[in-house]
Design a protein around this motif. Structure first.
Motif, PDB file in Angstrom:
ATOM      1  N   SER A 293      10.419 -35.890 -40.026  1.00  0.00           N
ATOM      2  CA  SER A 293      10.670 -35.763 -38.587  1.00  0.00           C
ATOM      3  C   SER A 293      12.163 -35.816 -38.259  1.00  0.00           C
ATOM      4  N   GLU A 294      12.944 -36.528 -39.055  1.00  0.00           N
ATOM      5  CA  GLU A 294      14.379 -36.588 -38.800  1.00  0.00           C
ATOM      6  C   GLU A 294      15.025 -35.218 -38.995  1.00  0.00           C
TER       7      GLU A 294
ATOM      8  N   ARG B  18      16.805 -32.838 -36.110  1.00  0.00           N
ATOM      9  CA  ARG B  18      18.160 -32.290 -36.249  1.00  0.00           C
ATOM     10  C   ARG B  18      18.162 -30.771 -36.080  1.00  0.00           C
ATOM     11  N   LEU B  19      17.211 -30.125 -36.718  1.00  0.00           N
ATOM     12  CA  LEU B  19      17.141 -28.664 -36.616  1.00  0.00           C
ATOM     13  C   LEU B  19      16.816 -28.225 -35.191  1.00  0.00           C
ATOM     14  N   ALA B  20      15.945 -28.953 -34.521  1.00  0.00           N
ATOM     15  CA  ALA B  20      15.622 -28.626 -33.135  1.00  0.00           C
ATOM     16  C   ALA B  20      16.852 -28.811 -32.243  1.00  0.00           C
ATOM     17  N   ALA B  21      17.632 -29.858 -32.502  1.00  0.00           N
ATOM     18  CA  ALA B  21      18.855 -30.083 -31.731  1.00  0.00           C
ATOM     19  C   ALA B  21      19.869 -28.964 -31.984  1.00  0.00           C
TER      20      ALA B  21
ATOM     21  N   TRP C 137      12.716 -23.417 -39.222  1.00  0.00           N
ATOM     22  CA  TRP C 137      12.908 -24.428 -40.260  1.00  0.00           C
ATOM     23  C   TRP C 137      12.427 -25.791 -39.776  1.00  0.00           C
ATOM     24  N   ALA C 138      12.614 -26.071 -38.494  1.00  0.00           N
ATOM     25  CA  ALA C 138      12.147 -27.352 -37.941  1.00  0.00           C
ATOM     26  C   ALA C 138      10.627 -27.460 -38.044  1.00  0.00           C
ATOM     27  N   ASP C 139       9.951 -26.333 -37.869  1.00  0.00           N
ATOM     28  CA  ASP C 139       8.485 -26.323 -37.954  1.00  0.00           C
ATOM     29  C   ASP C 139       7.985 -26.672 -39.356  1.00  0.00           C
TER      30      ASP C 139
END
Length: 63
Positions: A29-30, A34-37, A22-24
């Motif tokens: 970018s925010e 968040r999704l990467a974190a 989902w981050a991809d």
């Protein structure tokens, strides 16, 4: 109980993978950050569960 922890770790790994996907495709970018974190957090929780299982296995084997 080890089986439950292993299963829970696998579920967390899947959640982390979904968050990375989902981050991809996140709109901004925010959201991507968040999704990467969240993915890193899920991976960390899964790592902790896997370490607990490994430690319990070593104790049960008498090592």
């Amino acid at each position: 109980m080890d089986h439950d922890r292993i299963l829970q770790a696998q579920v967390l790994r899947v959640k982390a993978l979904k968050c990375r996907r989902w981050a991809d495709i996140a709109c901004d970018s925010e959201s991507a950050a968040r999704l990467a974190a969240m993915a890193r957090d899920y991976d960390g929780q899964a790592d902790a569960l896997e370490r607990d299982v490994a430690a319990l296995d070593r104790v049960q084997l008498g090592r």
